[in-house]
Scaffold this motif. Structure first.
Motif, PDB file in Angstrom:
ATOM      1  N   LEU A 170      -2.552  40.310 -29.596  1.00  0.00           N
ATOM      2  CA  LEU A 170      -1.490  41.260 -29.237  1.00  0.00           C
ATOM      3  C   LEU A 170      -2.076  42.547 -28.665  1.00  0.00           C
ATOM      4  O   LEU A 170      -1.603  43.057 -27.642  1.00  0.00           O
ATOM      5  CB  LEU A 170      -0.617  41.575 -30.447  1.00  0.00           C
ATOM      6  CG  LEU A 170       0.390  40.517 -30.838  1.00  0.00           C
ATOM      7  CD1 LEU A 170       1.022  40.860 -32.188  1.00  0.00           C
ATOM      8  CD2 LEU A 170       1.468  40.382 -29.769  1.00  0.00           C
TER       9      LEU A 170
ATOM     10  N   ILE B  97       7.638  41.400 -34.216  1.00  0.00           N
ATOM     11  CA  ILE B  97       7.787  40.693 -32.946  1.00  0.00           C
ATOM     12  C   ILE B  97       8.487  39.376 -33.252  1.00  0.00           C
ATOM     13  O   ILE B  97       8.095  38.669 -34.187  1.00  0.00           O
ATOM     14  CB  ILE B  97       6.416  40.480 -32.289  1.00  0.00           C
ATOM     15  CG1 ILE B  97       5.789  41.850 -31.998  1.00  0.00           C
ATOM     16  CG2 ILE B  97       6.532  39.640 -31.025  1.00  0.00           C
ATOM     17  CD1 ILE B  97       4.340  41.819 -31.689  1.00  0.00           C
TER      18      ILE B  97
ATOM     19  N   ALA C  15       5.880  43.160 -26.664  1.00  0.00           N
ATOM     20  CA  ALA C  15       5.416  43.342 -28.043  1.00  0.00           C
ATOM     21  C   ALA C  15       5.368  44.816 -28.409  1.00  0.00           C
ATOM     22  O   ALA C  15       5.804  45.209 -29.493  1.00  0.00           O
ATOM     23  CB  ALA C  15       4.039  42.707 -28.214  1.00  0.00           C
TER      24      ALA C  15
ATOM     25  N   MET D 197       5.887  35.346 -30.618  1.00  0.00           N
ATOM     26  CA  MET D 197       4.587  35.145 -31.279  1.00  0.00           C
ATOM     27  C   MET D 197       4.151  33.691 -31.197  1.00  0.00           C
ATOM     28  O   MET D 197       2.985  33.399 -30.936  1.00  0.00           O
ATOM     29  CB  MET D 197       4.662  35.568 -32.748  1.00  0.00           C
ATOM     30  CG  MET D 197       4.569  37.049 -32.979  1.00  0.00           C
ATOM     31  SD  MET D 197       3.151  37.852 -32.212  1.00  0.00           S
ATOM     32  CE  MET D 197       1.773  36.932 -32.832  1.00  0.00           C
TER      33      MET D 197
END
Length: 186
Positions: free
Chosen positions: A41, A65, A55, A70
């Motif tokens: 991320l 998120i 995100a 994800m």
């Protein structure tokens, strides 16, 4: 020639339980590939990818998120590791993510770090994040070299999110005939 089976492992535990530390030792000693959802991320946010921008918008609002974002991000990365032994860190965190992962691959081992609340609280109280880079520091054993603007991690909110989302996920995975190694008091 018989090819040995590939290891598919997940490390779980609340924030501050030592997932990063234990993962680093596993990688060093066993040569597995490490895939951290947090690192992935941060990399996407730094590169300002579509997923990274999305995100960041959730994180800036203090929200998790969504599972679909994800899951897609992590499963795409996992596909590139199909010939390697690997260890997932920070994924899955929810039952929905675990179910999606289960459809794509068989998890062999779950390493569940069971750390007393007071220990985690002490660790997280000393943990700070540099917002611009996403680097994590601990004022006791890994202090930053330069004093800048920092974001302190709230132990209460991090642990509450873990209890609400990740504990049921850990239980779900372990009940799906997976091997589990629980490391108490790490």
């Amino acid at each position: 020639m018989v090819v040995p089976p590939l290891l598919r492992a997940v490390i779980m535990g609340p924030p501050g339980s030592g997932k990063g530390t234990v993962s680093a030792r596993i990688i060093k000693h066993f040569g597995v590939k490490h895939l951290s959802s947090g690192d992935l991320l941060r990399d996407n946010m730094q590169k300002k990818t579509e997923v990274g921008i999305l995100a960041k918008s959730y994180i800036d609002q203090g929200q998790l998120i969504p599972d679909d974002i994800m899951t897609q991000l992590m499963l795409n990365e996992i596909k590139g590791l199909d010939r390697y032994n690997w260890l997932l860190d920070g994924f899955p965190r929810t039952v929905a993510q675990a179910e999606a992962l289960d459809k794509e691959c068989q998890i062999d081992t779950v390493i569940d770090l069971d750390v007393p609340f007071e220990t985690i609280k002490c660790r997280l109280t000393a943990r700070w994040i540099h917002p611009a880079s996403g680097r994590v520091y601990n004022l006791e054993f890994n202090p930053p070299k330069v004093q800048l603007l920092w974001h302190h991690i709230s132990p209460g909110s991090s642990i509450n999110l873990h209890q609400k989302h990740s504990r049921p996920c850990s239980f779900w995975i372990c009940c799906r005939k997976r091997g589990q190694l629980e490391i108490p008091g790490h």
